[in-house]
Design a protein around this motif. Structure first.
Motif, mmCIF file in Angstrom:
data_model
loop_
_atom_site.group_PDB
_atom_site.id
_atom_site.type_symbol
_atom_site.label_atom_id
_atom_site.label_comp_id
_atom_site.label_asym_id
_atom_site.label_seq_id
_atom_site.Cartn_x
_atom_site.Cartn_y
_atom_site.Cartn_z
ATOM 1 N N PHE A 219 57.206 65.995 -12.052
ATOM 2 C CA PHE A 219 56.954 64.847 -11.187
ATOM 3 C C PHE A 219 57.518 65.090 -9.793
ATOM 4 O O PHE A 219 56.818 64.914 -8.783
ATOM 5 C CB PHE A 219 57.578 63.594 -11.823
ATOM 6 C CG PHE A 219 57.547 62.379 -10.939
ATOM 7 C CD1 PHE A 219 58.714 61.918 -10.320
ATOM 8 C CD2 PHE A 219 56.372 61.681 -10.721
ATOM 9 C CE1 PHE A 219 58.687 60.798 -9.506
ATOM 10 C CE2 PHE A 219 56.343 60.563 -9.906
ATOM 11 C CZ PHE A 219 57.507 60.122 -9.299
ATOM 12 N N ILE B 158 55.608 67.798 -7.801
ATOM 13 C CA ILE B 158 54.275 67.410 -7.308
ATOM 14 C C ILE B 158 54.400 66.338 -6.224
ATOM 15 O O ILE B 158 53.729 66.384 -5.196
ATOM 16 C CB ILE B 158 53.385 66.907 -8.464
ATOM 17 C CG1 ILE B 158 53.117 68.051 -9.443
ATOM 18 C CG2 ILE B 158 52.074 66.343 -7.941
ATOM 19 C CD1 ILE B 158 52.419 67.631 -10.715
ATOM 20 N N ILE C 109 50.549 59.126 -9.905
ATOM 21 C CA ILE C 109 51.410 60.144 -10.525
ATOM 22 C C ILE C 109 52.631 59.462 -11.148
ATOM 23 O O ILE C 109 53.034 59.773 -12.279
ATOM 24 C CB ILE C 109 51.843 61.204 -9.480
ATOM 25 C CG1 ILE C 109 50.617 61.964 -8.968
ATOM 26 C CG2 ILE C 109 52.861 62.163 -10.058
ATOM 27 C CD1 ILE C 109 50.874 62.858 -7.767
ATOM 28 N N LEU D 47 53.994 59.048 -15.330
ATOM 29 C CA LEU D 47 55.362 59.237 -15.828
ATOM 30 C C LEU D 47 55.815 58.008 -16.606
ATOM 31 O O LEU D 47 56.361 58.104 -17.711
ATOM 32 C CB LEU D 47 56.281 59.483 -14.629
ATOM 33 C CG LEU D 47 57.735 59.830 -14.937
ATOM 34 C CD1 LEU D 47 57.819 61.203 -15.551
ATOM 35 C CD2 LEU D 47 58.578 59.775 -13.669
ATOM 36 N N LEU E 18 49.299 64.697 -12.975
ATOM 37 C CA LEU E 18 50.557 64.893 -13.706
ATOM 38 C C LEU E 18 50.301 65.097 -15.201
ATOM 39 O O LEU E 18 50.948 65.925 -15.841
ATOM 40 C CB LEU E 18 51.499 63.707 -13.483
ATOM 41 C CG LEU E 18 52.896 63.874 -14.093
ATOM 42 C CD1 LEU E 18 53.630 65.066 -13.500
ATOM 43 C CD2 LEU E 18 53.739 62.612 -13.916
ATOM 44 N N TYR F 117 51.492 68.434 -17.160
ATOM 45 C CA TYR F 117 52.429 68.321 -18.288
ATOM 46 C C TYR F 117 51.857 68.965 -19.537
ATOM 47 O O TYR F 117 52.544 69.734 -20.231
ATOM 48 C CB TYR F 117 52.764 66.848 -18.542
ATOM 49 C CG TYR F 117 53.684 66.660 -19.718
ATOM 50 C CD1 TYR F 117 53.230 66.084 -20.904
ATOM 51 C CD2 TYR F 117 55.008 67.094 -19.662
ATOM 52 C CE1 TYR F 117 54.070 65.929 -21.980
ATOM 53 C CE2 TYR F 117 55.851 66.937 -20.745
ATOM 54 C CZ TYR F 117 55.379 66.357 -21.892
ATOM 55 O OH TYR F 117 56.209 66.219 -22.966
#
Lengths: 208, 175
Positions: free
Chosen positions: A5, A8, A34, A38, A103, A107
């Motif tokens: 995170f 980016i 983004i 998360l 994201l 991931y």
């Protein structure tokens, strides 16, 4: 995921100060997307631990609901507080969805480094990216329409969210099955007409 | 319709009827919520003046939700889990509410505007849709694949007819 995170988002935040207003808005909402990825990953982890269903059931029932509701929040907030202009909502909705997908893809890549290949990259890049974008755009565009029609507001908002959730769940179901090629084609078959419609509308506005 | 499409995808990919809640149910819930909202919020005030002369139509309209409620009895004897039964009842509540107004606007006399007559096909399709959706959900609870698939096939033309009937009714309302 937190390290990803920061990697980016940090350059995007630094870039924000050098952009013009409209570009700032788009990149800003991409950063929000983004961040929402998360946030939703934590919610999904809690729900995964609490609900004793298979991974397939979780990804086709629970995660589409949480993700679409959370992605819709900034778009609906913006529509009510700032403007419900269709073009603006289209770009910020797409930005939220694409930011979310960035994201998510990064991931999943880090978690599955040994098993990823070129087709995986194509599927994630041209599949889940547009899916997240299209689902949020559906809510954004729909809000610009129903906001003006008070009697339709509650059922309309529910209908938009439901459509986005079901579309997302259908993609997740197809991509995990023997019909994964249909799953891969689904987002592109929706995205391309959307882009054609958008450019036609822009051309009509320029003409008159 | 999207909810039914998801049900079809789920059936093809998993290879059986759902045993717990899935997002297709949201489509059914949302559809009947919209029909209820349109009937109650938009049309009922225009059609029903609330007078004593039309009381009998309001009374007889209660038979639609009554029949649908009675139709839910097999659900409680099905092998489905308690959670699934609760979800099915919740999904069908808007259908019950909407069916009252659909039957009322079907049997209510046209006061000369022609609008009630124009939306009768729409209300008939909506009632058929409610009955079919309820039967489909109950067949899913009983895990009767043949009935579930037959109802799912029948739902397609009913949905299409409903769209055309609603469009025609709206067009006539505007004129």
């Amino acid at each position: 995921m937190y390290i990803l995170f920061i990697c980016i988002v940090a350059p995007l935040i630094l870039m924000l100060f050098l952009l013009k207003k409209k570009a700032q808005l788009t990149v800003g909402f991409m950063i929000i997307g983004i961040f929402l990825c998360l946030f939703v990953s934590e919610i999904n982890a809690i729900l995964r631990a609490a609900i004793p269903w298979s991974a397939y059931s979780i990804t086709t029932t629970v995660t589409p609901i949480t993700e679409e509701i959370v992605k819709a929040i900034p778009v609906v907030f913006f529509a009510f507080v700032f403007t419900d202009k269709r073009e603006t909502l289209l770009s910020i909705s797409m930005a939220v969805g694409i930011g979310f997908a960035i994201l998510e893809n990064a991931y999943i890549l880090t978690e599955n480094l040994e098993s990823v290949d070129f087709f995986w990259a194509l599927t994630r890049g041209f599949g889940s990216g547009p899916v997240h974008g299209i689902c949020t755009v559906a809510v954004g565009l729909g809000i610009s329409f129903i906001r003006k029609r008070k009697k339709l507001f509650y059922t309309g908002t529910f209908a938009l969210l439901t459509a986005a959730i079901i579309y997302h769940a259908t993609y997740n179901a197809l991509i995990q099955s023997a019909f994964r090629y249909a799953g891969f084609l689904l987002p592109l078959s929706t995205y391309i007409p959307l882009v054609i419609w958008y450019f036609r509308r822009l051309r009509q506005k320029e003409r008159g | 319709m999207l909810g039914k499409l998801f049900g079809l995808v789920s059936f093809l990919t998993v290879g059986g009827l759902p045993e717990h809640f899935h997002v297709g149910y949201l489509g059914t819930f949302g559809c009947f919520m919209f029909l209820f909202s349109a009937n109650f919020g938009q049309m009922d005030g225009f059609i029903d003046d609330g007078s004593k002369a039309t009381r009998k139509y309001r009374f007889w309209s209660l038979s639609a939700p009554g029949i649908l409620a009675l139709g839910m009895i097999p659900l409680f004897f099905s092998p489905a889990s308690t959670a699934m039964r609760i979800v099915t009842v919740i999904v069908l509540i808007p259908a019950l509410l909407s069916s009252y107004f659909n039957l009322k606007h079907l049997i209510f006399p046209d006061m000369g505007f022609g609008f009630v007559k124009a939306i009768r096909p729409c209300n008939l399709c909506a009632l058929a849709l409610a009955a079919l959706c309820q039967t489909e959900l109950i067949s899913s609870a009983w895990q009767v694949e043949f009935l579930h698939i037959t109802i799912a096939i029948l739902l397609s033309p009913v949905c299409v007819l409903l769209i055309f009937a609603a469009e025609r009714g709206t067009r006539l309302w505007r004129t």
